[in-house]
Design a protein around this motif. Structure first.
Motif, PDB file in Angstrom:
ATOM      1  N   LEU A 107     -47.434 -25.119 -48.981  1.00  0.00           N
ATOM      2  CA  LEU A 107     -46.817 -26.099 -49.876  1.00  0.00           C
ATOM      3  C   LEU A 107     -46.616 -27.470 -49.225  1.00  0.00           C
ATOM      4  N   PRO A 108     -46.088 -27.575 -47.983  1.00  0.00           N
ATOM      5  CA  PRO A 108     -45.943 -28.910 -47.384  1.00  0.00           C
ATOM      6  C   PRO A 108     -47.278 -29.650 -47.249  1.00  0.00           C
ATOM      7  N   PHE A 109     -48.336 -28.928 -46.922  1.00  0.00           N
ATOM      8  CA  PHE A 109     -49.650 -29.575 -46.820  1.00  0.00           C
ATOM      9  C   PHE A 109     -50.109 -30.093 -48.178  1.00  0.00           C
ATOM     10  N   ILE A 159     -43.499 -31.226 -40.221  1.00  0.00           N
ATOM     11  CA  ILE A 159     -43.442 -29.984 -41.006  1.00  0.00           C
ATOM     12  C   ILE A 159     -44.814 -29.350 -41.174  1.00  0.00           C
ATOM     13  N   VAL A 160     -45.806 -30.139 -41.564  1.00  0.00           N
ATOM     14  CA  VAL A 160     -47.132 -29.577 -41.857  1.00  0.00           C
ATOM     15  C   VAL A 160     -47.746 -28.851 -40.656  1.00  0.00           C
ATOM     16  N   PRO A 161     -47.694 -29.389 -39.416  1.00  0.00           N
ATOM     17  CA  PRO A 161     -48.294 -28.639 -38.297  1.00  0.00           C
ATOM     18  C   PRO A 161     -47.711 -27.243 -38.125  1.00  0.00           C
ATOM     19  N   SER A 201     -54.859 -30.431 -38.349  1.00  0.00           N
ATOM     20  CA  SER A 201     -53.726 -30.384 -39.281  1.00  0.00           C
ATOM     21  C   SER A 201     -52.572 -29.567 -38.724  1.00  0.00           C
ATOM     22  N   GLU A 202     -52.852 -28.757 -37.688  1.00  0.00           N
ATOM     23  CA  GLU A 202     -51.809 -27.948 -37.058  1.00  0.00           C
ATOM     24  C   GLU A 202     -51.169 -28.670 -35.874  1.00  0.00           C
ATOM     25  N   MET A 203     -51.615 -29.880 -35.583  1.00  0.00           N
ATOM     26  CA  MET A 203     -51.101 -30.636 -34.447  1.00  0.00           C
ATOM     27  C   MET A 203     -50.384 -31.893 -34.924  1.00  0.00           C
ATOM     28  N   THR A 208     -46.047 -25.304 -40.499  1.00  0.00           N
ATOM     29  CA  THR A 208     -46.314 -24.426 -41.634  1.00  0.00           C
ATOM     30  C   THR A 208     -47.797 -24.068 -41.746  1.00  0.00           C
ATOM     31  N   MET A 209     -48.688 -25.016 -41.432  1.00  0.00           N
ATOM     32  CA  MET A 209     -50.108 -24.718 -41.521  1.00  0.00           C
ATOM     33  C   MET A 209     -50.545 -23.752 -40.436  1.00  0.00           C
ATOM     34  N   THR A 210     -49.904 -23.803 -39.275  1.00  0.00           N
ATOM     35  CA  THR A 210     -50.194 -22.814 -38.232  1.00  0.00           C
ATOM     36  C   THR A 210     -49.865 -21.415 -38.719  1.00  0.00           C
ATOM     37  N   THR A 211     -48.704 -21.266 -39.350  1.00  0.00           N
ATOM     38  CA  THR A 211     -48.314 -19.963 -39.892  1.00  0.00           C
ATOM     39  C   THR A 211     -49.258 -19.509 -40.993  1.00  0.00           C
ATOM     40  N   ALA A 212     -49.585 -20.419 -41.916  1.00  0.00           N
ATOM     41  CA  ALA A 212     -50.478 -20.067 -43.019  1.00  0.00           C
ATOM     42  C   ALA A 212     -51.859 -19.672 -42.521  1.00  0.00           C
ATOM     43  N   ASN A 213     -52.396 -20.403 -41.560  1.00  0.00           N
ATOM     44  CA  ASN A 213     -53.725 -20.086 -41.038  1.00  0.00           C
ATOM     45  C   ASN A 213     -53.742 -18.754 -40.296  1.00  0.00           C
ATOM     46  N   ARG A 214     -52.660 -18.434 -39.609  1.00  0.00           N
ATOM     47  CA  ARG A 214     -52.591 -17.145 -38.920  1.00  0.00           C
ATOM     48  C   ARG A 214     -52.547 -15.994 -39.922  1.00  0.00           C
TER      49      ARG A 214
END
Length: 360
Positions: free
Chosen positions: A57-59, A121-123, A245-247, A125-131
């Motif tokens: 969602l944040p992304f 926030i996005v780095p 996007s994760e950094m 949350t996107m790390t979690t989503a990608n995992r």
């Protein structure tokens, strides 16, 4: 703040939240129906799927905020134009440029919010989503670090790649370990470079170590080139390598320095670095263009026309920005030029439209 500034600010905020909720809901609905089958087939609990979509969602918000800002400005001023409120303001001696103060202030405010969202926030949350997507849904076992040390398990064994370059579809400092049923190392390949061509990886400068028939020593040989079939393609590397996007900016800058210190090209990462800085200013650029469009005397159709103009302009921005970034990735433009060209073009476009706006 004048009464007019308060009124315009309130109207823009009102339409902004309406538009943002609508476009985010549509985006999430499409993404949900596109990916829910993958979660079901992988046997993932529905609660885990919800976690995935909440973390994306944040992304999504970072992508939709500029669209929401542009549409809210177009709709607010377009409705004022339709109801002749701008004509009334002109009769009181208030020009179109007087409306720029609250609109520009909101543009910078939304730019700050977008920058904070993208960096803080996005780095995470996107790390979690990608995992969740990579490890739990796709069932792909891989470990990557910020320095692009990549470990992957394949049917052929365990592969270690020191660095992967997406633009070249090339991996550097490659080690492929092959094991038998007792997990004994029976072969090890070390290569300086591997390029994906015709469905295979072409390795260069190879050190080949094979376990001999006695099972106690290795036969060592050297090869200039060797083609190997691996159950790995560039698309899988794209999923495994930590995405920009994760950094955040500092983490990305550290990665760039590490990559360059190791002697590899970091052009793609430099483009993404400058793009992270340039993109939040899209809010300021688009509100200028939005005011120029909405204050045209011929724009009298209000909401439908405002939405049509906003969607068209957002689409043009996205196309031009993607094109410029692609030129940067291909080293046809310097990274800073590739990242800022679209903002510069739309800034000039907005200024020209303001200069040619009929006085209100």
């Amino acid at each position: 703040m004048t009464i007019l500034d308060k009124y315009l600010t309130r109207e823009i905020f009102r339409y902004f939240f309406m538009v943002l909720i609508l476009v985010v809901a549509i985006y999430l609905a499409i993404d949900f129906f596109e990916k829910i089958d993958n979660f079901i087939n992988a046997g993932i609990p529905f609660s885990r799927a919800i976690d995935f979509f909440l973390n994306t969602l944040p992304f999504i918000l970072s992508l939709m905020i500029p669209v929401g800002v542009l549409l809210s400005v177009l709709i607010s001023l377009g409705m004022m134009n339709k109801h002749n409120e701008l004509t009334a303001l002109r009769s009181c001696g208030i020009s179109v440029y007087s409306l720029m103060k609250p609109v520009l202030a909101l543009g910078f405010l939304f730019s700050f919010v977008l920058f904070f969202l993208s960096e803080a926030i996005v780095p995470v949350t996107m790390t979690t989503a990608n995992r969740i997507w990579l490890n739990e849904v796709r069932k792909e076992q891989a470990v990557s670090t910020r320095e692009n040390n990549i470990w992957m398990k394949t049917p052929q064994g365990i592969i270690h790649v020191r660095h992967y370059n997406p633009a070249e579809k090339a991996m550097y400092k490659v080690t492929l370990n092959t094991f038998d049923d007792q997990f004994k190392l029976i072969r090890r390949l070390d290569a300086d470079r591997g390029v994906f061509t015709n469905g295979q990886w072409l390795l260069t400068n190879i050190l080949d170590q094979k376990l001999d028939d006695t099972g106690f020593s290795y036969i060592i040989s050297f090869h200039d080139t060797m083609s190997v079939e691996l159950d790995i393609n560039p698309e899988r590397f794209q999923q495994v390598v930590k995405k920009t996007s994760e950094m955040d900016i500092m983490e990305l800058l550290d990665s760039i320095h590490t990559i360059e210190d190791e002697g590899y090209s970091a052009t793609r990462y430099w483009v993404d670095f400058h793009a992270k800085i340039a993109f939040p200013f899209v809010c300021v650029v688009l509100v200028l263009a939005g005011v120029g469009i909405a204050c045209k005397n011929r724009l009298k159709d209000g909401l439908p026309t405002g939405i049509a103009y906003g969607i068209g302009m957002a689409f043009l921005y996205w196309v031009l920005n993607s094109f410029c970034l692609s030129l940067g990735y291909g080293e046809m433009l310097p990274p800073v030029i590739a990242a800022w060209t679209t903002n510069a073009v739309f800034l000039c476009l907005g200024i020209i439209m303001l200069m040619h706006t009929e006085q209100i």
